[in-house]
Design a protein around this motif. Structure first.
Motif, PDB file in Angstrom:
ATOM      1  N   ASP A 313      22.403  44.020 -34.247  1.00 50.66           N
ATOM      2  CA  ASP A 313      21.775  45.325 -34.657  1.00 50.66           C
ATOM      3  C   ASP A 313      20.152  44.916 -34.127  1.00 50.66           C
ATOM      4  O   ASP A 313      19.556  43.935 -34.058  1.00 50.66           O
ATOM      5  CB  ASP A 313      21.942  45.814 -36.008  1.00 50.66           C
ATOM      6  CG  ASP A 313      21.450  44.651 -36.697  1.00 50.66           C
ATOM      7  OD1 ASP A 313      20.403  44.809 -37.473  1.00 50.66           O
ATOM      8  OD2 ASP A 313      22.210  43.666 -36.990  1.00 50.66           O
ATOM      9  N   ARG A 314      19.428  46.331 -34.145  1.00 49.91           N
ATOM     10  CA  ARG A 314      18.093  45.910 -33.858  1.00 49.91           C
ATOM     11  C   ARG A 314      17.203  45.471 -34.826  1.00 49.91           C
ATOM     12  O   ARG A 314      16.305  44.478 -34.591  1.00 49.91           O
ATOM     13  CB  ARG A 314      17.395  47.534 -33.634  1.00 49.91           C
ATOM     14  CG  ARG A 314      15.787  47.581 -33.281  1.00 49.91           C
ATOM     15  CD  ARG A 314      15.358  49.082 -33.214  1.00 49.91           C
ATOM     16  NE  ARG A 314      16.029  49.688 -32.360  1.00 49.91           N
ATOM     17  CZ  ARG A 314      15.288  49.735 -30.917  1.00 49.91           C
ATOM     18  NH1 ARG A 314      14.189  49.178 -30.575  1.00 49.91           N
ATOM     19  NH2 ARG A 314      15.928  50.550 -29.914  1.00 49.91           N
ATOM     20  N   PRO A 315      17.334  45.636 -36.281  1.00 51.01           N
ATOM     21  CA  PRO A 315      16.656  44.853 -37.160  1.00 51.01           C
ATOM     22  C   PRO A 315      16.794  43.344 -36.992  1.00 51.01           C
ATOM     23  O   PRO A 315      15.902  42.626 -37.402  1.00 51.01           O
ATOM     24  CB  PRO A 315      17.272  45.650 -38.643  1.00 51.01           C
ATOM     25  CG  PRO A 315      17.665  46.782 -38.400  1.00 51.01           C
ATOM     26  CD  PRO A 315      18.377  46.676 -36.685  1.00 51.01           C
ATOM     27  N   VAL A 319      13.795  40.831 -36.546  1.00 56.48           N
ATOM     28  CA  VAL A 319      13.665  39.422 -37.445  1.00 56.48           C
ATOM     29  C   VAL A 319      13.782  38.218 -36.826  1.00 56.48           C
ATOM     30  O   VAL A 319      12.785  37.448 -36.959  1.00 56.48           O
ATOM     31  CB  VAL A 319      14.617  39.560 -38.506  1.00 56.48           C
ATOM     32  CG1 VAL A 319      14.569  38.236 -39.439  1.00 56.48           C
ATOM     33  CG2 VAL A 319      14.337  40.716 -39.447  1.00 56.48           C
ATOM     34  N   LEU A 320      14.858  37.978 -35.830  1.00 61.73           N
ATOM     35  CA  LEU A 320      14.897  36.647 -35.134  1.00 61.73           C
ATOM     36  C   LEU A 320      13.653  36.652 -34.261  1.00 61.73           C
ATOM     37  O   LEU A 320      12.975  35.549 -34.206  1.00 61.73           O
ATOM     38  CB  LEU A 320      16.050  36.970 -34.236  1.00 61.73           C
ATOM     39  CG  LEU A 320      17.261  36.534 -34.895  1.00 61.73           C
ATOM     40  CD1 LEU A 320      18.554  36.791 -34.017  1.00 61.73           C
ATOM     41  CD2 LEU A 320      17.449  35.316 -35.717  1.00 61.73           C
ATOM     42  N   GLY A 321      13.000  37.674 -33.673  1.00 64.77           N
ATOM     43  CA  GLY A 321      11.937  37.663 -32.778  1.00 64.77           C
ATOM     44  C   GLY A 321      10.675  37.253 -33.751  1.00 64.77           C
ATOM     45  O   GLY A 321       9.746  36.300 -33.299  1.00 64.77           O
ATOM     46  N   ASP A 322      10.533  37.562 -34.917  1.00 62.43           N
ATOM     47  CA  ASP A 322       9.432  37.257 -35.854  1.00 62.43           C
ATOM     48  C   ASP A 322       9.683  35.859 -36.196  1.00 62.43           C
ATOM     49  O   ASP A 322       8.495  35.160 -36.081  1.00 62.43           O
ATOM     50  CB  ASP A 322       9.588  38.292 -37.105  1.00 62.43           C
ATOM     51  CG  ASP A 322       8.859  39.724 -36.944  1.00 62.43           C
ATOM     52  OD1 ASP A 322       8.400  39.576 -35.911  1.00 62.43           O
ATOM     53  OD2 ASP A 322       9.009  40.327 -37.813  1.00 62.43           O
ATOM     54  N   PRO A 347      17.061  47.164 -27.568  1.00 57.13           N
ATOM     55  CA  PRO A 347      16.818  45.804 -28.624  1.00 57.13           C
ATOM     56  C   PRO A 347      16.976  44.586 -27.895  1.00 57.13           C
ATOM     57  O   PRO A 347      16.044  43.844 -28.355  1.00 57.13           O
ATOM     58  CB  PRO A 347      17.679  46.148 -29.741  1.00 57.13           C
ATOM     59  CG  PRO A 347      18.455  47.688 -29.631  1.00 57.13           C
ATOM     60  CD  PRO A 347      18.227  47.885 -28.317  1.00 57.13           C
ATOM     61  N   LEU A 348      17.900  44.418 -27.488  1.00 51.90           N
ATOM     62  CA  LEU A 348      18.208  43.062 -26.786  1.00 51.90           C
ATOM     63  C   LEU A 348      16.977  42.713 -25.689  1.00 51.90           C
ATOM     64  O   LEU A 348      16.488  41.841 -25.799  1.00 51.90           O
ATOM     65  CB  LEU A 348      19.501  42.898 -25.907  1.00 51.90           C
ATOM     66  CG  LEU A 348      19.791  41.627 -25.297  1.00 51.90           C
ATOM     67  CD1 LEU A 348      19.670  40.344 -26.342  1.00 51.90           C
ATOM     68  CD2 LEU A 348      21.212  41.430 -24.663  1.00 51.90           C
ATOM     69  N   GLY A 349      16.902  43.859 -24.871  1.00 52.58           N
ATOM     70  CA  GLY A 349      15.482  43.441 -23.848  1.00 52.58           C
ATOM     71  C   GLY A 349      14.359  43.150 -24.463  1.00 52.58           C
ATOM     72  O   GLY A 349      13.530  42.459 -23.852  1.00 52.58           O
ATOM     73  N   GLU A 350      13.982  43.983 -25.684  1.00 49.93           N
ATOM     74  CA  GLU A 350      12.937  43.799 -26.211  1.00 49.93           C
ATOM     75  C   GLU A 350      12.600  42.544 -26.826  1.00 49.93           C
ATOM     76  O   GLU A 350      11.855  41.781 -26.636  1.00 49.93           O
ATOM     77  CB  GLU A 350      12.555  44.902 -27.019  1.00 49.93           C
ATOM     78  CG  GLU A 350      12.618  46.337 -26.592  1.00 49.93           C
ATOM     79  CD  GLU A 350      12.546  47.439 -27.890  1.00 49.93           C
ATOM     80  OE1 GLU A 350      12.685  47.019 -29.022  1.00 49.93           O
ATOM     81  OE2 GLU A 350      12.750  48.480 -27.624  1.00 49.93           O
ATOM     82  N   PHE A 351      13.888  42.089 -27.229  1.00 44.37           N
ATOM     83  CA  PHE A 351      13.935  40.817 -27.850  1.00 44.37           C
ATOM     84  C   PHE A 351      13.813  39.685 -26.862  1.00 44.37           C
ATOM     85  O   PHE A 351      12.767  38.824 -27.100  1.00 44.37           O
ATOM     86  CB  PHE A 351      15.115  40.500 -28.740  1.00 44.37           C
ATOM     87  CG  PHE A 351      15.410  39.121 -29.041  1.00 44.37           C
ATOM     88  CD1 PHE A 351      14.868  38.482 -30.149  1.00 44.37           C
ATOM     89  CD2 PHE A 351      16.362  38.226 -28.351  1.00 44.37           C
ATOM     90  CE1 PHE A 351      15.170  37.376 -30.399  1.00 44.37           C
ATOM     91  CE2 PHE A 351      16.597  36.954 -28.649  1.00 44.37           C
ATOM     92  CZ  PHE A 351      15.998  36.387 -29.705  1.00 44.37           C
TER      93      PHE A 351
END
Length: 588
Positions: A313-315, A319-322, A347-351
């Protein structure tokens, strides 16, 4: 001379075991169904052969030649059926030995061979099976062969079950425990772990197509990390996860669960409408969780991993990116798995775009040697037929999952070339179908055909597990399909050997892959699926805590299990059986 049967081989195996007088101690593995399979040399992937042994045991119990009780078994989870011969069974064993002792077989390996009688087959085995007949072997015997595994109770029974056109192919097996080595890729993973242990950390992504072995490599990387002293938390993302679900599950392996729950409740425990406030709360949550990870890393390095990032999920991805930004100076490895077919948008692309300096480990198709390794492992044969290896390589395109399923399919539908499944006097020299002509071109198609060939009780277990989803306890499955728990264990053993199930600690099982569950669900009709949903829901609520080996909503069992004792009456100590004309030995 009558052809020996599967029943004969099972009786001889049980006859070759030392007596079991006490019901208090765990029974030896050789008295359980998995031990009998191993003792007769039945390969894990040879489902038809395993079913033949299971059916033989059922018949022998019904005929009063074998008795079974429920008890613990060495090295196995849960309460199992434990098998022993009755007095009539011992009489039967003596009759079988007299009938087949002079049956000639050729023990061979590569270009060497020796013709012997079944009653003396262990005289040419090195070391002698059972360790009891070394003195009977001529000192100048120039032809010796590697003996069968330690699980073999009687070498004559083992040879009887493994005779192919009168030949027992004994010799070194040399087949590794894993299908595919993936040594270079695992080495790159290990290098990331080494760097993190010295404070130079970076994220690592395992990429590849469906069935390439991404999850397996992540599991092996996690195992290596544990061996090197890492605290490891691993979770698999699913499309049904609540917000932050995979992150919280992974964190439970490396941080105090109570502190993780407190942080979540403080910053994400209630819905927030304003986008700005949501981002602020998410950042605060990521910061507090990162501090928890850093606290753990102060005592030793940490690995935090999420499989199937495409379903996260996006959240969770945010958080993993943070974490990647906040923990880049700590001994922490962030690992993930990304399927090549997962969309790179959203979301995956942004991550992925936000990551900096990550190590990517792509899993390419297998080469010819690795495909041969897959075939060798599943056949338990270090020198598999070249035609089969070539066909599997062509059909699978080097995809490990498709290669493994292709071999299992060939094992399931090929002409059986051992005594347990066929009494054919003229077996085919090439017992497997040509994968290029007779095998579906997708994993789903192969799995569907393999399920077609399973016995009805095994299919019922698959259906219940598919409806349950995820990991499920065998006691829940037993209650859902109205079977006794020891019965479930035996069918699960069959399905696990076939590569359809994976056992987990504590008596749980799960599907070996999503394809197996999806195909099983597709085969279910609406009313059957709804009925299983109701039964599983009731079973999850009613099943007692693990430990008693019975279903919580226990009912008097019906059928043969109703007469199953929990202990055998004391028996006098019996001598180890001997073949007619043999030098007799006794175990004390």
């Amino acid at each position: 001379m009558d052809e020996p049967s599967t029943d004969d081989a099972v009786v001889l195996h049980l006859d070759g075991l030392d007596p079991t007088d006490s019901a208090d101690d765990p029974a030896p593995l050789a008295r359980s169904l998995p031990g009998i399979w191993a003792g007769l040399g039945v390969r894990a992937a040879a489902v038809g052969d395993r079913v033949a042994v299971l059916s033989a045991l059922r018949d022998l119990v019904a005929d009063g030649l074998v008795e079974r009780r429920v008890g613990r078994v060495e090295s196995l989870d849960g309460r199992r059926y434990v098998y022993a011969l009755t007095d009539a069974g011992f009489e039967q064993a003596r009759d079988i030995r007299e009938r087949v002792a002079d049956r000639r077989v050729t023990v061979g390996h590569e270009d060497r061979s020796r013709e012997v009688c079944l009653g003396t087959v262990d005289r040419v085995l090195d070391p002698p099976a059972g360790g009891a007949v070394a003195a009977a072997t001529p000192a100048d015997d120039p032809v010796r062969f590697e003996g069968p595994a330690d699980t073999v109770a009687d070498p004559g029974a083992w040879a009887l079950a493994n005779a192919t056109d009168g030949t027992v192919r004994a010799g070194p097996r040399g087949v590794g425990e894993r299908f595919v080595d993936r040594g270079p890729e695992l080495g790159r993973f290990g290098a990331v772990l080494d760097a993190a242990a010295t404070g130079r950390t970076e994220p690592v992504l395992v990429t590849g197509g469906a069935g390439a072995g991404k999850s397996s490599l992540l599991e092996r990387g996690a195992a290596v990390a544990r061996e090197r002293g890492f605290a490891v938390g691993v979770a698999t993302a699913t499309a049904d996860d609540p917000p932050y679900g995979p992150v919280l599950r992974a964190l439970s392996g490396v941080a105090d669960p109570e502190r993780v729950a407190e942080a979540f409740d403080s910053h994400a425990g209630r819905p927030v409408e304003d986008p700005g406030e949501r981002r602020s709360r998410r950042a605060a949550l990521a910061g507090e969780l990162a501090d928890l990870i850093r606290d753990t890393a102060a005592d030793g390095p940490v690995m935090l991993a999420v499989d199937d990032l495409g379903d996260a999920d996006r959240p969770s991805l945010a958080v993993l990116g943070d974490f990647a930004d906040r923990l880049d100076d700590a001994p922490v490895v962030l690992a993930g798995v990304v399927d090549d077919t997962a969309t790179r948008e959203g979301p995956l692309g942004e991550f992925l775009a936000a990551l900096d300096g990550e190590t990517r480990i792509p899993l390419d198709p297998l080469g010819g040697d690795d495909v041969a390794g897959v075939v060798a492992h599943l056949l338990a044969d270090p020198d598999p037929p070249a035609s089969l290896v070539e066909g599997v390589a062509d059909r699978s395109g080097g995809n490990p999952l498709l290669a493994a399923e292709t071999v299992r399919y060939c094992l399931a539908v090929g002409d059986r070339h051992d005594l347990l499944a066929s009494g054919d006097d003229d077996p085919s020299p090439d017992p497997y179908p040509d994968p290029r002509d007779d095998v579906p071109d997708s994993v789903a198609g192969i799995v569907d055909r393999r399920i077609d060939g399973l016995p009805d009780p095994a299919v019922a277990v698959l259906e219940a597990a598919a409806v349950a989803g995820g990991a499920v306890h065998v006691r829940v499955l037993a209650a859902a399909i109205d079977r006794q728990v020891p019965d479930l264990h035996e069918w699960v053993d069959l399905l696990a050997g076939a590569g359809l199930f994976v056992r987990r600690a504590g008596g749980e099982v799960r599907f070996a892959g999503d394809a197996v569950r999806e195909v099983t669900l597709d085969r279910l009709e609406g009313e059957r699926e709804r009925t299983l949903h109701r039964r599983i829901a009731a079973a999850v609520e009613d099943v007692a805590e693990p430990g008693d080996g019975q279903t919580g909503t226990w009912r008097p069992p019906t059928g043969p299990a109703s007469a199953t004792p929990t202990a055998w009456p004391p028996r006098p100590w019996r001598r180890r059986p001997t073949w007619p004309g043999r030098w007799a030995t006794t175990r004390h």
